[in-house]
Design an enzyme around this catalytic site. Structure first.
Site, PDB file in Angstrom:
ATOM      1  N   HIS A 102      21.645 -23.733-104.167  1.00 47.46           N
ATOM      2  CA  HIS A 102      21.287 -22.856-105.315  1.00 47.46           C
ATOM      3  C   HIS A 102      22.606 -24.913-106.140  1.00 47.46           C
ATOM      4  O   HIS A 102      21.662 -25.244-107.266  1.00 47.46           O
ATOM      5  CB  HIS A 102      22.411 -22.289-106.409  1.00 47.46           C
ATOM      6  CG  HIS A 102      21.624 -22.488-107.436  1.00 47.46           C
ATOM      7  ND1 HIS A 102      20.754 -21.928-108.362  1.00 47.46           N
ATOM      8  CD2 HIS A 102      22.038 -22.557-108.935  1.00 47.46           C
ATOM      9  CE1 HIS A 102      20.273 -21.974-109.719  1.00 47.46           C
ATOM     10  NE2 HIS A 102      21.950 -22.184-110.072  1.00 47.46           N
ATOM     11  N   TYR A 142      21.194 -28.627-109.192  1.00 44.73           N
ATOM     12  CA  TYR A 142      22.275 -29.581-110.697  1.00 44.73           C
ATOM     13  C   TYR A 142      22.344 -30.930-110.241  1.00 44.73           C
ATOM     14  O   TYR A 142      22.873 -31.774-111.154  1.00 44.73           O
ATOM     15  CB  TYR A 142      23.550 -28.711-110.640  1.00 44.73           C
ATOM     16  CG  TYR A 142      23.276 -27.527-110.537  1.00 44.73           C
ATOM     17  CD1 TYR A 142      23.340 -27.374-112.037  1.00 44.73           C
ATOM     18  CD2 TYR A 142      23.813 -26.192-110.405  1.00 44.73           C
ATOM     19  CE1 TYR A 142      22.693 -26.147-112.824  1.00 44.73           C
ATOM     20  CE2 TYR A 142      23.415 -25.157-110.671  1.00 44.73           C
ATOM     21  CZ  TYR A 142      23.007 -24.857-111.850  1.00 44.73           C
ATOM     22  OH  TYR A 142      23.284 -23.632-112.306  1.00 44.73           O
ATOM     23  N   HIS A 187       9.979 -20.537-112.808  1.00 45.28           N
ATOM     24  CA  HIS A 187      10.794 -21.037-113.184  1.00 45.28           C
ATOM     25  C   HIS A 187      11.452 -22.176-112.817  1.00 45.28           C
ATOM     26  O   HIS A 187      11.299 -23.728-113.704  1.00 45.28           O
ATOM     27  CB  HIS A 187      12.042 -19.713-112.637  1.00 45.28           C
ATOM     28  CG  HIS A 187      13.517 -20.643-113.633  1.00 45.28           C
ATOM     29  ND1 HIS A 187      14.010 -20.395-114.321  1.00 45.28           N
ATOM     30  CD2 HIS A 187      14.136 -21.215-112.229  1.00 45.28           C
ATOM     31  CE1 HIS A 187      15.316 -20.834-113.971  1.00 45.28           C
ATOM     32  NE2 HIS A 187      15.179 -21.165-113.263  1.00 45.28           N
ATOM     33  N   PHE A 188      10.855 -22.721-111.795  1.00 46.22           N
ATOM     34  CA  PHE A 188      11.733 -23.643-111.341  1.00 46.22           C
ATOM     35  C   PHE A 188      10.377 -25.442-111.343  1.00 46.22           C
ATOM     36  O   PHE A 188      10.569 -25.645-110.972  1.00 46.22           O
ATOM     37  CB  PHE A 188      11.673 -23.637-109.804  1.00 46.22           C
ATOM     38  CG  PHE A 188      11.113 -23.583-108.391  1.00 46.22           C
ATOM     39  CD1 PHE A 188       9.658 -24.349-108.497  1.00 46.22           C
ATOM     40  CD2 PHE A 188      11.506 -22.582-108.027  1.00 46.22           C
ATOM     41  CE1 PHE A 188       9.305 -23.763-107.261  1.00 46.22           C
ATOM     42  CE2 PHE A 188      10.509 -21.812-107.265  1.00 46.22           C
ATOM     43  CZ  PHE A 188       9.453 -22.827-106.536  1.00 46.22           C
ATOM     44  N   HIS A 189       8.961 -24.696-111.669  1.00 46.95           N
ATOM     45  CA  HIS A 189       8.225 -25.791-112.071  1.00 46.95           C
ATOM     46  C   HIS A 189       8.242 -26.399-113.616  1.00 46.95           C
ATOM     47  O   HIS A 189       7.980 -27.461-113.424  1.00 46.95           O
ATOM     48  CB  HIS A 189       6.603 -25.034-111.650  1.00 46.95           C
ATOM     49  CG  HIS A 189       6.337 -25.735-110.499  1.00 46.95           C
ATOM     50  ND1 HIS A 189       6.595 -24.554-109.465  1.00 46.95           N
ATOM     51  CD2 HIS A 189       5.948 -26.492-109.880  1.00 46.95           C
ATOM     52  CE1 HIS A 189       6.180 -24.369-108.736  1.00 46.95           C
ATOM     53  NE2 HIS A 189       5.517 -25.858-108.738  1.00 46.95           N
ATOM     54  N   ARG A 203       5.321 -14.762-104.371  1.00 47.90           N
ATOM     55  CA  ARG A 203       5.528 -16.022-103.969  1.00 47.90           C
ATOM     56  C   ARG A 203       4.462 -16.325-102.714  1.00 47.90           C
ATOM     57  O   ARG A 203       4.937 -15.414-101.727  1.00 47.90           O
ATOM     58  CB  ARG A 203       6.786 -16.589-104.335  1.00 47.90           C
ATOM     59  CG  ARG A 203       7.714 -16.229-104.110  1.00 47.90           C
ATOM     60  CD  ARG A 203       9.513 -16.529-104.433  1.00 47.90           C
ATOM     61  NE  ARG A 203       9.921 -17.991-103.543  1.00 47.90           N
ATOM     62  CZ  ARG A 203      10.819 -19.018-104.097  1.00 47.90           C
ATOM     63  NH1 ARG A 203      11.843 -17.883-104.642  1.00 47.90           N
ATOM     64  NH2 ARG A 203      10.841 -19.660-103.886  1.00 47.90           N
ATOM     65  N   ARG A 204       5.017 -17.273-101.778  1.00 49.65           N
ATOM     66  CA  ARG A 204       4.849 -17.798-100.718  1.00 49.65           C
ATOM     67  C   ARG A 204       3.970 -17.776-100.110  1.00 49.65           C
ATOM     68  O   ARG A 204       3.994 -16.733 -98.774  1.00 49.65           O
ATOM     69  CB  ARG A 204       6.388 -18.345 -99.989  1.00 49.65           C
ATOM     70  CG  ARG A 204       7.923 -18.714-100.565  1.00 49.65           C
ATOM     71  CD  ARG A 204       9.080 -17.952 -99.827  1.00 49.65           C
ATOM     72  NE  ARG A 204      10.035 -18.718-100.109  1.00 49.65           N
ATOM     73  CZ  ARG A 204      11.240 -18.206-100.630  1.00 49.65           C
ATOM     74  NH1 ARG A 204      11.497 -17.344-100.022  1.00 49.65           N
ATOM     75  NH2 ARG A 204      12.307 -18.844-100.508  1.00 49.65           N
TER      76      ARG A 204
END
Lengths: 583, 57
Positions: free
Chosen positions: A232, A236, A383-385, A446-447
């Protein structure tokens, strides 16, 4: 004052090389992304087999989120340190050494991933289809883990290199405040040292010996938890350089000044303190970690909204300042006075807008109860795209249009082409990101190479699943086109075409509220690092202890074998020697 | 093709100092964002609790 490339040619070389490596990774990752989006949605699934999909997925993940982002950030940070301290690298050989190590590590890991495409010959058996989230029980070739270790050690040396510059500068300027960009780099690197410790322990003590066959097994939950200890906060690590761009470059492009230097410092301190003790929120459905520990990780995660909301205020206020200096009026009229014709500005603004939307889906992910609704679905991928795939990637590409002249000494090829590129990326991601979120709500996992099952019918809240698949595929194609434009632009910018002027030197304007307004304690990074360490200990000691004691020991099932075959004989022979010496 | 430099096209027509600057436009945008977030938060109730079924996938 000269252009950076002329003033610091050696450093500019390293910056250019790092950016070059980043863009090679972006090209490879982008191609894999296109293959995935067409394969998964069923629009073109004959190029690769379902088995090879996981090789493609691993390459996409590693190339994009480890290599592209981190190579760019080390280049950008090298510029930030050199330019803000106004001094050359203390020893350019060290600077080149860490860059070289990062390239070597990347190559080692890339070979093993590419080996996944080869079923026979000398590379058969060399595989790393373990995805970017490389925890047990999936096992890769040892070279994959070793490459990642070399890469990470390279980043550690880079951080040391930048601290060295700061120490030397401090000795010559004992009474001056730390420049803002240096402050941002150093707090980011301290966060990275803490975060990457988790994955370093996992790789060096467990995954490498296990993949070499020294251990028969490892404690999967332990390697998972150590991965997310890093997995995680690494987001950042991608985000903080982008925040630096938003704080430093955007106000300048808008014709304004940073609203508040102290607020910017507070944001980076908050990231240093809060980034690491959050990883367990990726493990809400893991059995083996008690709910209370998950709750603690959720609380820490929710506190992390604070620096992002502070950023939303400070950055928007800074560009509003620019707009008003350019004659903007009214509550909303000032928006028209912003320099929308600059691809760097427009790209970063669109990236920030997408980040505001992604912040909401992030809150859903972070909430313990509602996370169950979307866990392991395509929602998370959406979300992470929108976060790393747009807030970070689009900001990087946009900032490149501003940054490239500094490090090459030549202007970029065309603003209009740059503008088309950033807009296309935004539109592509609106389609793909939105559809991925909705598909996740409908339960699409996913995956997964081929997410169709005889007994499952996906049921969207509204609209058909076919429409979502089409949007994902179309979005993916638009994103690929945007990448083609970006690379075309880079190539065209590297030739002398037409009458492009040489880059002119320019400086970052002073903030409206400067560092003299910031309490001295903000620069006490030793204090903030200590608080971060205490928070990490509080959040992780008990869950890790229970994973080891209740989850089959350090090595899972083979723990007993190791103790019996290696540890006990070693201990008893040591005792024998000791007794012998005493006697 | 751009031949202009950034310094000549900043387009600044007035200097605004720290004390004269009142970021009301920022306040307006952030309020809109909070209204959207609040609306989505309320909408979440319908997604999570009125979906007529277990939500664990």
């Amino acid at each position: 004052m000269e252009v950076f490339a002329n003033e610091y040619p050696d450093e500019a070389w390293v910056v250019r090389a790092a950016l070059g490596s980043a863009f090679v990774a972006l090209a490879i990752g982008g191609l894999m992304g296109l293959i995935q989006t067409l394969h998964r949605t069923g629009f073109y699934d004959s190029l690769i087999s379902n088995a090879d999909y996981y090789t493609v997925l691993t390459l996409h993940g590693v190339a994009m989120v480890l290599l592209f982002t981190i190579f760019f950030l080390v280049g950008f940070f090298q510029w930030a340190i050199t330019d803000s301290l106004g001094r050359k690298s203390e020893d350019i050989r060290i600077t080149k050494l860490w860059y070289g190590m990062m390239v070597l590590g990347s190559a080692m890991s890339a070979v093993t991933i590419l080996g996944g495409f080869v079923d026979s010959g000398s590379l058969s058996g060399v595989e790393a289809d373990v995805l970017y989230t490389f925890y047990a029980p999936l096992e890769a070739h040892p070279l994959y883990y070793m490459g990642l270790a070399v890469f990470i050690i390279g980043t550690w040396i880079a951080g040391f290199d930048w601290f060295r510059s700061w120490w030397a500068w401090k000795k010559e300027n004992p009474d001056e405040r730390m420049p803002l960009r240096t402050f941002m780099v150093l707090t980011t690197m301290l966060m990275w040292y803490l975060a990457s410790l988790g994955v370093a322990i996992s790789v060096v003590f467990f995954l490498i010996p296990w993949s070499l066959g020294i251990f028969d097994s490892v404690n999967s939950l332990l390697t998972r938890t150590l991965f997310w200890f890093f997995g995680h906060p690494v987001v950042y690590f991608w985000l903080m350089p982008v925040y630096m761009m938003w704080y430093v470059i955007m106000p300048k492009l808008a014709g304004g000044r940073l609203f508040s230097d102290p607020l910017a410092r507070i944001v980076f301190v908050l990231f240093l303190v809060l980034s690491v003790p959050t990883g367990i929120h990726h493990q809400y459905v893991d059995p083996g970690i008690a709910e209370g520990f998950k709750f603690l990780a959720m609380t820490n995660t929710m506190f992390l909204l604070l620096p992002s909301l502070l950023t939303a205020f400070t950055v928007v206020a800074s560009i509003e300042h620019g707009a008003r200096q350019r004659g903007g009026e009214g509550y909303f009229g000032w928006l028209t006075a912003l320099p929308w014709g600059k691809p760097a500005f427009t790209g970063m603004t669109l990236a920030g807008l997408m980040f505001a939307a992604a912040g909401f889906s992030g809150m859903i992910n972070a909430g313990m109860s509602i996370n169950y609704l979307v866990h392991n679905t395509l929602w998370v991928v959406g979300h992470f795209h929108m976060t790393v795939g747009t807030a970070v990637a689009l900001s990087i590409m946009a900032a490149t249009y501003w940054f490239l002249p500094k490090i090459t000494g030549r202007e970029i090829f065309s603003r209009r082409l740059g503008l088309a590129q950033v807009l296309l990326w935004f539109i592509g991601m609106v389609l793909m990101g939105n559809a991925m979120h909705r598909a996740g709500l409908a339960g699409v996992p996913r995956r997964t190479a081929d997410p169709t099952y005889d007994q499952v019918i996906y049921d969207g809240a509204y609209g058909a699943i076919g429409e979502l698949r089409f949007q994902i595929a179309l979005g993916g194609v638009l994103l690929s086109l945007s990448l083609v434009l970006f690379f075309a632009h880079l190539v065209l910018s590297s030739f002398d075409i037409g009458e492009r002027a040489a880059a002119t030197p320019d400086s970052i304007p002073a903030p409206l509220s400067g560092p003299e307004q910031a309490p001295k304690v903000l620069d006490n990074i030793r204090l903030w690092t200590s608080i971060a360490v205490v928070l990490i200990l509080i959040t992780y000691i008990l869950p890790l202890a229970s994973i080891v004691t209740d989850g089959g020991g350090w090595l899972g099932d083979s723990y007993g074998v190791i103790v019996a075959e290696y540890v006990l004989p070693a201990v008893s022979s040591t005792i024998d020697i000791f007794v012998g010496v005493v006697a | 093709m751009s031949s202009e430099t950034e310094t000549t096209e900043d387009g600044i027509v007035r200097e605004i100092g720290h004390d004269e600057f009142d970021p009301v436009g920022t306040l307006a945008l952030i309020l809109i964002y909070f209204v959207i977030i609040g609306g989505l938060w309320a909408f979440m109730y319908f997604v999570e609790f009125l979906g007529n079924g277990p939500t664990v996938v």
